[in-house]
Scaffold this motif. Sequence first.
Motif, PDB file in Angstrom:
ATOM      1  N   PHE A 128      19.625  23.050  10.369  1.00  0.00           N
ATOM      2  CA  PHE A 128      19.549  23.404  11.794  1.00  0.00           C
ATOM      3  C   PHE A 128      18.121  23.782  12.191  1.00  0.00           C
ATOM      4  O   PHE A 128      17.670  24.882  11.936  1.00  0.00           O
ATOM      5  N   HIS A 129      17.386  22.854  12.826  1.00  0.00           N
ATOM      6  CA  HIS A 129      16.013  23.100  13.284  1.00  0.00           C
ATOM      7  C   HIS A 129      15.238  23.887  12.221  1.00  0.00           C
ATOM      8  O   HIS A 129      14.688  24.963  12.493  1.00  0.00           O
ATOM      9  N   LYS A 130      15.178  23.360  11.029  1.00  0.00           N
ATOM     10  CA  LYS A 130      14.643  24.083   9.879  1.00  0.00           C
ATOM     11  C   LYS A 130      13.217  24.579  10.102  1.00  0.00           C
ATOM     12  O   LYS A 130      12.890  25.724   9.763  1.00  0.00           O
ATOM     13  N   ASP A 131      12.371  23.738  10.689  1.00  0.00           N
ATOM     14  CA  ASP A 131      10.974  24.143  10.907  1.00  0.00           C
ATOM     15  C   ASP A 131      10.882  25.305  11.891  1.00  0.00           C
ATOM     16  O   ASP A 131      10.127  26.262  11.669  1.00  0.00           O
ATOM     17  N   LYS A 132      11.664  25.226  12.969  1.00  0.00           N
ATOM     18  CA  LYS A 132      11.643  26.300  13.972  1.00  0.00           C
ATOM     19  C   LYS A 132      12.225  27.590  13.404  1.00  0.00           C
ATOM     20  O   LYS A 132      11.737  28.687  13.685  1.00  0.00           O
ATOM     21  N   TYR A 168      26.963  34.768  11.178  1.00  0.00           N
ATOM     22  CA  TYR A 168      28.302  34.423  11.662  1.00  0.00           C
ATOM     23  C   TYR A 168      29.009  33.413  10.755  1.00  0.00           C
ATOM     24  O   TYR A 168      29.761  32.558  11.205  1.00  0.00           O
ATOM     25  N   GLY A 169      28.735  33.504   9.443  1.00  0.00           N
ATOM     26  CA  GLY A 169      29.411  32.649   8.478  1.00  0.00           C
ATOM     27  C   GLY A 169      28.912  31.219   8.444  1.00  0.00           C
ATOM     28  O   GLY A 169      29.507  30.361   7.794  1.00  0.00           O
ATOM     29  N   ILE A 170      27.817  30.946   9.117  1.00  0.00           N
ATOM     30  CA  ILE A 170      27.264  29.590   9.147  1.00  0.00           C
ATOM     31  C   ILE A 170      25.928  29.568   8.404  1.00  0.00           C
ATOM     32  O   ILE A 170      25.038  30.358   8.703  1.00  0.00           O
ATOM     33  N   ASP A 171      25.799  28.658   7.450  1.00  0.00           N
ATOM     34  CA  ASP A 171      24.547  28.510   6.713  1.00  0.00           C
ATOM     35  C   ASP A 171      23.678  27.493   7.451  1.00  0.00           C
ATOM     36  O   ASP A 171      23.872  26.280   7.331  1.00  0.00           O
ATOM     37  N   LEU A 172      22.742  28.020   8.239  1.00  0.00           N
ATOM     38  CA  LEU A 172      21.894  27.143   9.045  1.00  0.00           C
ATOM     39  C   LEU A 172      20.973  26.295   8.185  1.00  0.00           C
ATOM     40  O   LEU A 172      20.607  25.180   8.559  1.00  0.00           O
ATOM     41  N   TRP A 173      20.595  26.826   7.025  1.00  0.00           N
ATOM     42  CA  TRP A 173      19.728  26.061   6.125  1.00  0.00           C
ATOM     43  C   TRP A 173      20.472  24.849   5.570  1.00  0.00           C
ATOM     44  O   TRP A 173      19.936  23.745   5.525  1.00  0.00           O
ATOM     45  N   GLU A 174      21.711  25.081   5.159  1.00  0.00           N
ATOM     46  CA  GLU A 174      22.518  24.006   4.587  1.00  0.00           C
ATOM     47  C   GLU A 174      22.752  22.901   5.592  1.00  0.00           C
ATOM     48  O   GLU A 174      22.802  21.720   5.250  1.00  0.00           O
ATOM     49  N   ARG A 175      22.883  23.304   6.855  1.00  0.00           N
ATOM     50  CA  ARG A 175      23.142  22.316   7.915  1.00  0.00           C
ATOM     51  C   ARG A 175      21.871  21.692   8.470  1.00  0.00           C
ATOM     52  O   ARG A 175      21.925  20.842   9.356  1.00  0.00           O
TER      53      ARG A 175
END
Length: 327
Positions: free
Chosen positions: A77-81, A68-75
Amino acid sequence: MKKKKKRILTGILAMTLLLGGCRIGGREVVITGGLGSQDVFRIGGESCELTEAKVYLANYQNIYGKSYGIDLWERGFHKDKLTEYIKEIALSEMSRIVCMDLLASEQEISLSEEEKQKIEHAAKEYYQSLTEEEKEFTNASESDIKSMYEDYVLADKVYKSLTAGIDAEVSDDEARIMEGMQIYVKSKKKAKEVEQKLAAGEDFAAVASNYNKKTVIEITFGRGELPVEVERAAFELDNEEISSCIEAEEGYYFIKCINKFDEELTDANKFKIVETREKAAFDDVYEEFVSGLDSKLNAKAWEDITLVTDGSITTDSFFEIITDAMN
């Protein structure tokens, strides 16, 4: 996420064998260090190597990590999960393909020359799309990609073969989706109060806001989603019609029909019903087959794989390219 990519993922996940706790066909996967250093797991004598695992992981980390156009890695966002989730999906899909290819051998299902040619072109296209950083991360050659695509397409061919005889005809009535509003109360006393207010002409939504004990008032539903007594009465209503008090096992319902036949949602539900039929037919054969397979996971090799999420690995077209090529 693009609509096209959503359709691809739906197809992938519809057939995915979810390991959930490292299980295959209901049996525990044996965690072992006895596999080769390049083997991630082995099922029934067939292995999955690190190169294949890294191609899947690289694609899944971008498909799921950049939705959805959001880079969860960059943010962050709960990277381990997120990493754990992506690795579980990849392991699940790879193990499914190995099991399906073993089943293909038992069912004497193989690829045609035409399919092999399409796969060869797709492998070339995907390999050429990889950057030098991605080639280094995956350690994949064009030949490796071709082999992975052959396994992937063969697994899909097994699924289609086992579900080919499924009845794809679904009537409007069976798939029908209604839109409405509900009032649910637990006691007969409250039901009587609601009944009197509705009979006096009070607005259904206003009465619902004061009495309804469900979490929502507006509902969209098909067959099998409401108590049978409620469904039976609801499906007899016309637009804007309100039911009388419907007594069910756990309480009392009033239903107002907003749209007795949502054509778009009904058509979508037809596909869901056919998919459910296909899955049931497939599972009958598949689950019995995989329950007899031994499986081993190289836990150290799997745990040692680290996702590269610094932006240098962006590939996400592995599944899209082969899907387009075969259609």
